[in-house]
Write an enzyme that holds these catalytic residues in place. Structure first.
Site, PDB file in Angstrom:
ATOM      1  N   GLU A 172       0.891  -1.238   0.113  1.00  0.00           N
ATOM      2  CA  GLU A 172       0.077  -0.042   0.020  1.00  0.00           C
ATOM      3  C   GLU A 172       0.876   1.374   0.012  1.00  0.00           C
ATOM      4  O   GLU A 172       0.559   2.253   0.760  1.00  0.00           O
ATOM      5  CB  GLU A 172      -0.921  -0.112   1.142  1.00  0.00           C
ATOM      6  N   GLU A 252      -7.099  -7.230  -0.586  1.00  0.00           N
ATOM      7  CA  GLU A 252      -7.526  -7.309   0.871  1.00  0.00           C
ATOM      8  C   GLU A 252      -9.209  -6.971   0.843  1.00  0.00           C
ATOM      9  O   GLU A 252      -9.305  -5.740   0.716  1.00  0.00           O
ATOM     10  CB  GLU A 252      -6.789  -6.163   1.836  1.00  0.00           C
TER      11      GLU A 252
END
Length: 581
Positions: A172, A252
């Protein structure tokens, strides 16, 4: 006649790739959709790895997603630990034997609400280092680490006969301020150098343009993450802007959420999770559920988030996941399995049951001594002398506690502010005079010098049995009000031949750490909440010997001195509000 098969030639037939024409993955030449769940070996006792993996397999998953925390394996620079609970290859082999493919996330930054995002504290020896950037000193440390890690995992790549089908680069990164493409290019080069050209390398970023712009890089397949509060079409359209062709991937998909001290226990509706999973699978997307089992932030491994303010993560990483913190199947797991079986054949047979739990009852603890009276035991090397206070990193005390001691330059007959300029306390500190607890160190401008700094080796002392209440060599501490910390307490638990899981409740205790047989269970803070119990895995206990319980109470212990072993967790009670950290 015995036929000898060439394993190398067999491995040559294994392939896992992206089919950009048909917008899918291909495994051994056939279209493939993964249904995966996140599990972190660093948050689960090794003795339970097989149990958890089997439950994931029996749910119908065909893959797992795994973080590798750098600081878990190289806590001290240049010293690598891959044994016991850190045996990554053993974990990969168990997954392989169970029939699960692996999506590996080796960082070097992993987030995961893990201490410092997985980055080792010794990086901060360089005071001006810019983490997660093309900073020369940071890149050198990353390169040295990845040379060890990636060499170790290369044989486990699917193309080499292992079970790793893809590898994530960074984590991320688009959420980080640096947005340093040179850093990402350096990582890309390193991963290709050590893993070769055939393995799929990918990125994962949040569902915003800014995050996708800064987190993606040509040559790394861009995936996205989002939960049940997101419009699926909108999110995958954003992924398509960065990857016009190839499989849709939610790396995710949030089955739950984490807890912070002093906030409400998080939960996500089972029906929303199962319905949204169904919709993504109908679209042909590959999905990883984060988390499938959260586990526990044992020891000092819980991390923190910082958005508008600092929010520290609780010890439990239960995450309201399909498998509970203790690895028990939940209604959410059963709902997910019902969805999966409409898309693929799931293994035949019963779901492995929950591990047995036992309420062992009350244990009364006795006071061992005040921290200030145990310094010969807790800091056997003696203090570090410094004109001004040093940071933990400067003393190479990467986790736990230190005691800073100085003498005031003059008598203070009137109340006088003691403050720390420039927000000098970055975690939590207690200030005492003559051993008595006064309160938290907040801010200030008084200059105190000539410090004695004691690194406290509490884990070592507890593990060596030096802090039991019957230890005759421990000197008595100063007489204070009963219960004022920091104080070490100890006692023993007899399990009467059983070695079952339990949950430890500390009613009336304030804040501190607990060890069972030398294993650091983590932090407790029931007055702050929401977590009220600590998970005690059965393998940490002895069925035949008395189990040593050690508690470090930082603030105030109850007069009764009791702790309670229960057969169920309590994670959702928010206690009285105290300071933020």
């Amino acid at each position: 006649m015995i036929e000898i098969q060439d394993v190398g030639s067999q491995a040559d037939s294994y392939s896992f790739s992206i089919d950009y024409e048909n917008n899918c993955f291909r495994k051994d030449g056939k279209p493939f959709q993964y249904i995966s769940g996140s599990i972190h070996y660093s948050r689960i006792p090794r003795d339970y790895w097989k149990d958890r993996l089997l439950k994931m397999y029996m749910t119908g998953l065909n893959a797992i997603q795994v973080y590798v925390p750098w600081n878990f394996h190289e806590t001290i620079q240049g010293t690598f630990n891959f044994v016991g609970d850190r045996d990554l290859e053993y974990f990969l082999n168990l997954a392989n034997q169970t029939g699960l493919l692996v999506i590996l996330r080796p960082g070097p930054y992993i987030c995961a609400e893990w201490e410092m995002g997985g980055l080792p504290a010794w990086l901060l020896h360089k005071p001006n280092i810019i983490l997660r950037s093309a900073d020369t000193e940071y890149l050198q440390a990353v390169s040295d680490w990845l040379a060890v890690l990636l060499t170790k995992i290369k044989p486990w790549l699917y193309q080499n006969g292992g079970n790793i089908i893809s590898v994530q680069v960074e984590n991320e990164y688009g959420s980080y301020f640096a947005c340093d493409y040179n850093y990402m290019r350096h990582l890309h080069t390193l991963f290709r150098l050590f893993l070769g050209e055939d393995i799929i390398l990918f990125t994962t970023d949040g569902n915003t343009d800014k995050e996708m712009i800064c987190g993606t890089l040509e040559g790394l397949y861009a995936t996205i993450d989002f939960g049940t509060d997101t419009n699926i079409t909108t999110a995958f359209n954003r992924q398509r802007r960065f990857e016009p062709k190839g499989p849709l991937v939610n790396s995710e998909f949030y089955t739950g959420w984490l807890d912070h001290w002093g906030e409400k226990h998080a939960s996500v509706d089972n029906e929303k999770v199962s319905q949204m999973l169904r919709e993504m699978l109908v679209m042909g997307a590959s999905v990883n559920m984060y988390m499938f089992e959260g586990g526990t932030n044992f020891g000092y491994w819980n991390g923190a988030d910082y958005d508008t303010r600092f929010r520290s993560v609780v010890t439990s990483y239960d995450y309201n996941a399909p498998l509970s913190e203790a690895g028990d199947p939940t209604d959410k797991l059963l709902a997910i399995r019902d969805v999966i079986k409409t898309f693929r054949d799931i293994p035949v047979g019963p779901m492995p049951p929950a591990t047995p739990k036992l309420a062992y009852g009350f244990v009364t603890l006795l006071k061992v001594g005040y921290i200030s009276s145990l310094l010969d035991t807790l800091s056997p090397q003696g203090p570090v002398r410094s004109q001004y206070p040093l940071t933990f990193e400067e003393v190479k005390q990467y986790y736990g506690f230190m005691l800073y001691r100085t003498t005031l330059p003059r008598n203070v007959p009137e109340p006088t502010p003691l403050i720390s300029p420039l927000n000098g306390i970055r975690d939590r500190a207690y200030v005492s005079v003559n051993g008595g607890l006064l309160g938290n160190l907040i801010l200030g401008n008084d200059v105190l010098n000539d410090w004695l700094i004691y690194p406290l080796e509490i884990n070592t002392a507890v593990g060596s049995g030096w802090l039991q209440s019957d230890h005759s060599e421990i000197p008595p501490g100063p007489e204070l009000e009963p219960g004022d910390g920091p104080i070490i307490y100890s006692g023993t638990l007899k399990t009467k031949g059983l070695q079952w899981d339990s949950f430890l409740k500390l009613n009336g205790w304030t804040k501190g750490q607990v060890w069972v047989n030398g294993v650091n269970l983590g932090r407790y803070w029931p007055q702050r909440g929401p977590q009220q119990t600590l998970y005690v895995p059965g393998p940490f206990l002895s069925a035949t010997q008395p189990n040593n319980i050690t508690v470090l109470e930082l603030e105030r212990a109850p007069s009764h001195g009791r702790i309670l072993f229960m057969d169920r967790p309590q994670l959702d009670n928010t206690g009285k509000k105290t300071s933020e950290q």
